[in-house]
Design an enzyme around this catalytic site. Sequence first.
Site, PDB file in Angstrom:
ATOM      1  N   CYS A   1      32.462  -6.239 -21.486  1.00 49.76           N
ATOM      2  CA  CYS A   1      33.209  -7.142 -21.068  1.00 49.76           C
ATOM      3  C   CYS A   1      34.284  -7.691 -22.152  1.00 49.76           C
ATOM      4  O   CYS A   1      34.096  -8.049 -23.476  1.00 49.76           O
ATOM      5  CB  CYS A   1      32.396  -8.431 -20.907  1.00 49.76           C
ATOM      6  SG  CYS A   1      33.316  -9.994 -20.303  1.00 49.76           S
TER       7      CYS A   1
ATOM      8  N   LYS B   1      27.335 -26.888 -19.297  1.00 52.26           N
ATOM      9  CA  LYS B   1      27.877 -26.817 -20.585  1.00 52.26           C
ATOM     10  C   LYS B   1      29.302 -27.008 -20.456  1.00 52.26           C
ATOM     11  O   LYS B   1      29.992 -26.606 -19.820  1.00 52.26           O
ATOM     12  CB  LYS B   1      27.409 -25.217 -21.071  1.00 52.26           C
ATOM     13  CG  LYS B   1      27.842 -25.090 -22.529  1.00 52.26           C
ATOM     14  CD  LYS B   1      27.688 -23.479 -22.782  1.00 52.26           C
ATOM     15  CE  LYS B   1      28.140 -23.485 -24.186  1.00 52.26           C
ATOM     16  NZ  LYS B   1      28.766 -22.209 -24.679  1.00 52.26           N
TER      17      LYS B   1
ATOM     18  N   CYS C   1      33.871 -11.433 -23.284  1.00 48.02           N
ATOM     19  CA  CYS C   1      32.972 -11.658 -24.249  1.00 48.02           C
ATOM     20  C   CYS C   1      33.119 -10.766 -25.488  1.00 48.02           C
ATOM     21  O   CYS C   1      32.303 -11.180 -26.738  1.00 48.02           O
ATOM     22  CB  CYS C   1      31.490 -11.319 -23.820  1.00 48.02           C
ATOM     23  SG  CYS C   1      30.945 -12.181 -22.378  1.00 48.02           S
TER      24      CYS C   1
ATOM     25  N   HIS D   1      31.614 -14.617 -17.553  1.00 45.93           N
ATOM     26  CA  HIS D   1      32.919 -14.643 -17.124  1.00 45.93           C
ATOM     27  C   HIS D   1      33.228 -14.510 -15.661  1.00 45.93           C
ATOM     28  O   HIS D   1      34.368 -14.528 -15.210  1.00 45.93           O
ATOM     29  CB  HIS D   1      33.725 -13.780 -17.759  1.00 45.93           C
ATOM     30  CG  HIS D   1      34.055 -14.010 -19.271  1.00 45.93           C
ATOM     31  ND1 HIS D   1      33.120 -13.595 -20.319  1.00 45.93           N
ATOM     32  CD2 HIS D   1      34.855 -14.982 -19.876  1.00 45.93           C
ATOM     33  CE1 HIS D   1      33.398 -14.130 -21.359  1.00 45.93           C
ATOM     34  NE2 HIS D   1      34.610 -14.991 -21.304  1.00 45.93           N
TER      35      HIS D   1
ATOM     36  N   CYS E   1      30.075  -9.815 -15.450  1.00 50.44           N
ATOM     37  CA  CYS E   1      29.493 -10.622 -16.261  1.00 50.44           C
ATOM     38  C   CYS E   1      29.263 -11.952 -15.902  1.00 50.44           C
ATOM     39  O   CYS E   1      29.973 -12.713 -15.526  1.00 50.44           O
ATOM     40  CB  CYS E   1      30.959 -10.793 -17.600  1.00 50.44           C
ATOM     41  SG  CYS E   1      30.092 -11.783 -18.839  1.00 50.44           S
TER      42      CYS E   1
ATOM     43  N   HIS F   1      33.138 -27.670 -29.719  1.00 48.71           N
ATOM     44  CA  HIS F   1      33.740 -27.233 -30.940  1.00 48.71           C
ATOM     45  C   HIS F   1      33.549 -28.607 -32.142  1.00 48.71           C
ATOM     46  O   HIS F   1      33.033 -28.540 -33.324  1.00 48.71           O
ATOM     47  CB  HIS F   1      35.055 -26.758 -31.084  1.00 48.71           C
ATOM     48  CG  HIS F   1      35.330 -25.957 -30.295  1.00 48.71           C
ATOM     49  ND1 HIS F   1      36.070 -25.969 -29.112  1.00 48.71           N
ATOM     50  CD2 HIS F   1      35.028 -24.560 -30.212  1.00 48.71           C
ATOM     51  CE1 HIS F   1      36.232 -25.108 -28.417  1.00 48.71           C
ATOM     52  NE2 HIS F   1      35.459 -23.951 -28.959  1.00 48.71           N
TER      53      HIS F   1
ATOM     54  N   LYS G   1      35.989 -24.938 -21.535  1.00 47.86           N
ATOM     55  CA  LYS G   1      37.420 -25.128 -21.138  1.00 47.86           C
ATOM     56  C   LYS G   1      37.883 -24.509 -19.786  1.00 47.86           C
ATOM     57  O   LYS G   1      38.809 -24.752 -19.207  1.00 47.86           O
ATOM     58  CB  LYS G   1      38.492 -24.662 -22.246  1.00 47.86           C
ATOM     59  CG  LYS G   1      38.159 -22.989 -22.454  1.00 47.86           C
ATOM     60  CD  LYS G   1      39.322 -22.104 -23.005  1.00 47.86           C
ATOM     61  CE  LYS G   1      38.787 -20.632 -22.800  1.00 47.86           C
ATOM     62  NZ  LYS G   1      40.068 -20.054 -22.833  1.00 47.86           N
TER      63      LYS G   1
ATOM     64  N   HIS H   1      37.702 -28.330 -27.818  1.00 45.87           N
ATOM     65  CA  HIS H   1      37.039 -29.246 -27.062  1.00 45.87           C
ATOM     66  C   HIS H   1      36.049 -30.028 -27.853  1.00 45.87           C
ATOM     67  O   HIS H   1      35.685 -29.617 -28.950  1.00 45.87           O
ATOM     68  CB  HIS H   1      36.618 -28.850 -25.854  1.00 45.87           C
ATOM     69  CG  HIS H   1      35.629 -27.808 -25.823  1.00 45.87           C
ATOM     70  ND1 HIS H   1      34.502 -28.062 -26.226  1.00 45.87           N
ATOM     71  CD2 HIS H   1      35.976 -26.410 -25.154  1.00 45.87           C
ATOM     72  CE1 HIS H   1      33.872 -26.739 -26.061  1.00 45.87           C
ATOM     73  NE2 HIS H   1      34.614 -25.752 -25.546  1.00 45.87           N
TER      74      HIS H   1
END
Length: 516
Positions: free
Chosen positions: A128, A303, A131, A156, A153, A22, A306, A19
């Site tokens: 996790c 932030k 992660c 997540h 988490c 990146h 995706k 996305h």
Amino acid sequence: MPARFTVTTPIYYVNDVPHIGHAYNEVATDVLARWHRMRGDDTWMLTGTDEHGQKIMRTAVANGTTPQEWTDRLVESAWKPQLELLDIQNDDFIRTTSERHKAGVRIFLERLKETGYIYHGEFEGQYCVGCEEYKTPNDLVPGTGEFEGQQVCAIHSRPTETVREANYFFKLSEFDDRLLALYDERPDYVQPEHVRNEVRQFVKQGLTDLSISRNTFDWGIKVPWDESHVVYVWFEALLNYITAIGYGVDEEQFERRWPATHIVGKDIARFHAVIWPAMQMAAGLPISDHVFGHGWLLVGGEKMSKSKATGIEPRQITDVFGVDAFRYYFMSAIAFGSDGSFSWEDLDARYHSELANGLGNLASRVIAMVHKYFGGTVPEAAPDAEIAELAERAVATAEAAIDRFAIDEAVDAAMGIVERLNGYITEQAPWVLAKDEAQQERLAAVLASNVHGIGTAAILLAPVMPTTAQALWAAVGGEGAVTAQPIHEAHRWQGTRTVTTVPPLFPRIEQAQPAT
Ligand SMILES: [Zn+2]
């Protein structure tokens, strides 16, 4: 000998959908590499993909394939095409599933074992899978919905798994004093300042040893002396920066390219500025030149991610505005190192005011006037002192900004020339001078000043907008590739004095945001 500049992106997690977050990192790293190449530095840009770990194994199985086939497919269908789309000139692409990476990782591990920094120990923790890391109680938050009453988490929003392992550990706890000394001795090692402070604070609290192997799954690089374990993905991924340039295999290439500068998102600065230098110290390697932690792209205040509704694919933007405008927007609109908000409205406004009306309009007006008043030959006149000095100052400002990773300030310096020239034309009114025989010398100086300024701006903008800069360069009579010009002497350029035509660089856009 030319200065060495090796610069890296992180290796991207192959399961992610690429996305604009990146893309932001890729373009910034590419701009720095292109800039250094134009300085004549011995430049090397590395990027790649992170392909091991439990989560990748699970998604591959869920998609009815093997992890290797799964990652091959993602690299070829998503990651490499994104680099191509964005005009990224990387010199190398490393995959953590490649033989050269695995070989380098094994050599590194053997070295650390010999020096006594790896030991075997017992560990139980909250892991996790999302992660790929163990969580401390501080990393967990109360769950909601189906996970109400459990700790989950924070990233997540899913419960962690209790994992008890007899693993290999890296003696990270032995490095806190040396790391603090590194941050003090080399204040520009971690940048920007707020990331450096955060990293320093983290180390000051004391470090614990790091579990660096797993034996509950096998999608990874086997520990050379104990094949029932694979190397923890993070530990192995960091090594891409040296395995790609021949660590332990090609000493000549390694000497030439190492140490490197790492451009990473601030969320992974800790891995790069704490664990990674400790690993380098343990292996007796020179420490990386710099770790720069840039900010996040925010969409609607969140932030880019995706998994949330904020994921925007670069193609959605490049299809409408073009690749150069994409690169320009993200490099100029956001102070490099700070978080930045993306909105279609802001992109659209800057595209039209700065690129279409600012740069595009300036170039087409000036070139049209050189054709009209001087038959396409740039008059032999010295540029006005004001413009010549402005161009020289812009080069010095941009050069200094790049050395501080202030990409946005370098772009600003180049665009400052464009902005001033637009004002200068209005003040000088060449169309009025043209009507007066007695003002021919003045007219010549005004147009020569403009051509000089546009040529300088084209060179300074080449790392950011390669295609546009080349078109501008050719239009004002620049010879060959604009990228062959020494960027630190951009104000000294000499052309053929023959202007050509400038293609429409930034066509007006009626509907900026794609219909959803
Ligand atoms: Zn997580």
